[in-house]
Design an enzyme around this catalytic site. Structure first.
Site: not given
Length: 336
Positions: A54, A56
């Site tokens: 991922d 963020d």
């Protein structure tokens, strides 16, 4: 529409999909199709294992899409009203764990409206500049090391993010990674329409994208590793043989402990103070509601003043295989 088979696991029985599941499947397939595949590395390649990160708050401090929008605003692509509305929508999307159908429809329809009518090449050039200006210094060095360990082991590494795939690919290439799975926008005659292909690359859509890529590239998901900070990514984390919680939110930390997943937290008390509380005040002035909202979410969903930041006692082990260890030692700080 049947699910794509997964190598090394029993194929799911065909079931009737809901509209949301169908959009997630379409988004996942589109993202996997758009993902670039780099040439084999100099080390002996391990073609059936890979890592998925991922972006963020996992690979980067804060929300990459917000920094992108902020960079576009500086270039007069957006008005202050546009970025404030955009920031609010993204904040709701990131914080809420049970978005209503109306909220999700609004977010989905407006997520990339700010690039509607723009040429793809123009936005890509802006993305390169914005990465240098606002994103490069926000990469978590600890997470970057984890990604490099997979590359050094001959494995391929993809980012998996709600950020537009064009921006996600820029980030991946700048970090020397294999490629990226991101939100795919509709393009007509070289220009963005502002509409999405399927769904935002979020939650179940990320798992669908990883499945589709695994099928295309011949990956054995039981040998793959997924990394994230958010419980929203549990579908992706549960899909791979190894899952690692990086800078986890409260819910993901609890799930990781219950399931024996490794936890890596690179936020020291000082950094948490620097990018957390002050960000809220800055957000009120700059439209950066996303950054402030994410800080609030980390602090137990608005109870941030009562939370104690966690500082890891030791850095990750040199070998990526050490992530298989079921326990990670942490020391809690008694004061902010």
């Amino acid at each position: 529409m049947p699910r794509l088979p997964v190598r090394g696991r029993r194929a799911a029985q065909p079931t009737e999909r809901t509209a949301e599941e169908t959009r997630a499947h379409v988004a996942g397939a589109a993202s996997a199709a758009a993902a670039e595949v780099a040439a084999p590395s100099a080390v002996e390649p391990d073609l059936t294992a890979a890592a998925f990160f991922d972006v963020d708050n996992t690979m980067m401090m804060g929300a990459s899409l917000f920094w992108f929008a902020r960079g576009l605003a500086a270039r007069k692509y957006l008005s202050s009203r546009d970025i404030a509305r955009f920031a609010w929508q993204q904040a709701k999307f990131r914080i809420a764990g049970n978005e209503s159908a109306d909220d999700m429809h609004t977010i989905r329809e407006n997520a990339l409206a700010f690039v509607a009518g723009r040429e793809v090449s123009e936005i890509a050039q802006a993305g390169e500049e914005i990465y240098d200006e606002l994103m490069a210094d926000r990469i978590w060095s600890g997470t970057r090391v984890l990604a490099q360990q997979h590359l050094d082991a001959g494995q391929r590494v993809w980012l998996v993010t709600a950020t537009p795939v064009e921006l996600a690919s820029i980030i991946a290439h700048r970090l020397g990674l294999t490629g990226a799975l991101g939100t795919v926008s509709e393009i007509v005659d070289g220009r963005y329409t502002g509409r999405l292909v399927g769904e935002l690359m979020h939650g179940p859509a990320k798992a669908e994208a990883v499945r589709a890529l695994a099928e295309r590239e011949g990956l054995d998901l039981s040998r793959c590793t997924a990394y994230s900070d958010s419980a929203n990514d549990l579908p992706m984390l549960s899909l791979t043989g190894t899952a690692v919680a990086v800078n986890p939110d409260t819910e993901l930390r609890a799930v990781a402990r219950a399931r024996g997943w490794a936890i890596r937290d690179y936020r020291t008390g000082r950094k948490a103070a620097k990018i957390g509380v002050p960000t809220v005040a800055a957000a009120a002035l700059s439209g950066g509601l996303v950054g402030g909202a994410l800080a609030l979410r980390r602090r137990n969903k608005l109870s941030w003043w009562a939370a104690e930041p966690v500082t890891p006692v030791e850095e990750p082990r040199p070998a990526w295989q050490a992530l298989q260890a079921p326990k990670t030692l942490f020391r809690r700080r008694s004061s902010w």
